[in-house]
Scaffold this motif. Sequence first.
Motif, PDB file in Angstrom:
ATOM      1  N   UNK A 281       0.866  -1.184   0.000  1.00 11.66           N
ATOM      2  CA  UNK A 281       0.000   0.000   0.000  1.00 11.66           C
ATOM      3  C   UNK A 281       0.901   1.231   0.000  1.00 11.66           C
ATOM      4  N   UNK A 282       0.791   2.073  -1.018  1.00 12.97           N
ATOM      5  CA  UNK A 282       1.633   3.269  -1.132  1.00 12.97           C
ATOM      6  C   UNK A 282       0.797   4.525  -0.953  1.00 12.97           C
ATOM      7  N   UNK A 283       1.221   5.388  -0.033  1.00  8.81           N
ATOM      8  CA  UNK A 283       0.483   6.604   0.316  1.00  8.81           C
ATOM      9  C   UNK A 283       1.365   7.835   0.150  1.00  8.81           C
ATOM     10  N   UNK A 284       0.833   8.884  -0.475  1.00  7.56           N
ATOM     11  CA  UNK A 284       1.421  10.211  -0.383  1.00  7.56           C
ATOM     12  C   UNK A 284       0.284  11.192  -0.173  1.00  7.56           C
ATOM     13  N   UNK A 285       0.594  12.447   0.064  1.00 10.14           N
ATOM     14  CA  UNK A 285      -0.456  13.402   0.389  1.00 10.14           C
ATOM     15  C   UNK A 285      -1.459  13.518  -0.756  1.00 10.14           C
ATOM     16  N   UNK A 286      -2.703  13.201  -0.454  1.00 13.70           N
ATOM     17  CA  UNK A 286      -3.771  13.362  -1.427  1.00 13.70           C
ATOM     18  C   UNK A 286      -4.186  12.115  -2.167  1.00 13.70           C
ATOM     19  N   UNK A 287      -3.376  11.032  -2.124  1.00 15.74           N
ATOM     20  CA  UNK A 287      -3.764   9.838  -2.882  1.00 15.74           C
ATOM     21  C   UNK A 287      -2.981   8.624  -2.389  1.00 15.74           C
ATOM     22  N   UNK A 288      -3.494   7.449  -2.723  1.00 14.79           N
ATOM     23  CA  UNK A 288      -2.802   6.192  -2.436  1.00 14.79           C
ATOM     24  C   UNK A 288      -3.083   5.214  -3.561  1.00 14.79           C
ATOM     25  N   UNK A 289      -2.157   4.285  -3.753  1.00 13.48           N
ATOM     26  CA  UNK A 289      -2.273   3.270  -4.788  1.00 13.48           C
ATOM     27  C   UNK A 289      -1.755   1.948  -4.235  1.00 13.48           C
ATOM     28  N   UNK A 290      -1.926   0.880  -4.999  1.00 13.94           N
ATOM     29  CA  UNK A 290      -1.444  -0.435  -4.604  1.00 13.94           C
ATOM     30  C   UNK A 290      -0.296  -0.849  -5.517  1.00 13.94           C
ATOM     31  N   UNK A 291       0.856  -1.182  -4.933  1.00  6.67           N
ATOM     32  CA  UNK A 291       1.998  -1.650  -5.719  1.00  6.67           C
ATOM     33  C   UNK A 291       1.880  -3.158  -5.876  1.00  6.67           C
ATOM     34  N   UNK A 292       1.831  -3.626  -7.124  1.00  5.84           N
ATOM     35  CA  UNK A 292       1.660  -5.054  -7.382  1.00  5.84           C
ATOM     36  C   UNK A 292       2.939  -5.704  -7.890  1.00  5.84           C
TER      37      UNK A 292
END
Length: 409
Positions: A281-292
Amino acid sequence: VDQLQLPHLVSCSGYCPPKHPKNHDDNSEQNSTFIETLQHQPETQHKQQNLYSVLNHIQQTDKWSCGFRNLQMLLSVLLPHLPPHHPYFHGDIPSSLRRVDSNPECVVTPIPCLRQLQRFLEKSWADGFDKQGAKHYNRRIVGRKSEIGAVEVSSCLAYLNIDSVVLQFIKCKESRSLLGEFCWAYFSKQRTASTSLATTAEMNSSTMNRHPEDVNCSTTGFCCFCCNSSQKDTSESTYAHASDLLKVAESSSSFGDAKINCPRKTSTTYCTCSCPSLPLYLQWEGHSITIVGVEKREKYSGVDDITLLVFDPMANGPKLKNDLQRALARGKGAKSSFTNGSPAPETGVTHVGKLPSNMRLSSNKLLAKDCQILMCSLRPLNSREKNLSRDRVNAVTAAKAAVVRSLRR
């Protein structure tokens, strides 16, 4: 590049988690795209790529729920692999989320909907987790359009007895630059040789003759998503695993703290098991995504170019699935294509066409951002660890000495 040479098999399937009637308050779009991994092969290539398994892309249809959607993607992989005795299934979850074992060949494990995840988060606050976060949200989030981040996800998982750790890549280039190398070490299952030797020393006499470079997670439990590690109360914690991976990343980095903490290149080894790795799980200010997964290219300058392979909840799910299927179809036309899901015997490598652009994120684009990665495992928290998680977030900072120096300036 028209073809990507992979040490792993990538495939699409019609798998989609069943929706329980009580889950109809969740309007997410679940797509059946998922990626399967075969055994990692630690061989030198101009381009290497490690990909992932049984993962559903879940699309958000709003501007605030990315954290919940990424948590659902993570759980879509994790929950079906938890053993029946895992405390998750015996904790405070609704009956609609319990395993259905009517058919031994098809065990159904529903994914919690957004509203259920919000309830778990509220219950975690009531149980004493993340007191600062509970105060920020006024202990109420159910039914609200409130964004969450890696710390909230970690608290929710801890409440559900799932071990996780938050890694911080923050404040300075020395810390941020380790993110890509960390992801490469994680998905390629690298460890420091000292860790592997220590783990091997703890094996029983029947496994004592194995070479340290052939450490298998089925016997040691040091790989976070594999074999029977979830059944071992003594298996390695995500905190210890993450800390070791950071040492590997630092030894590969060209920035300051790597030279301070690792004056000599750290000797690394690989886990040779065929178990896949959980997404990150990758988070930065304002959004997050999933690293596969992750791709590494060696530049002529000798500096590695690392690209994260991601599932972004903001991406159009059906388009992502179709693009990925086309890439697979192009790969099947390659000379060393696979048959019935097996790699070509003469190469051990599966070919696939170029992955869609919305699955690719250069780690260099994150050097100007403070980022957090959440890493978890099948390993259950014991009572002591769960109590400690109430008092503080389980976290580790990359290049901590450099971060401290940057804060003092």
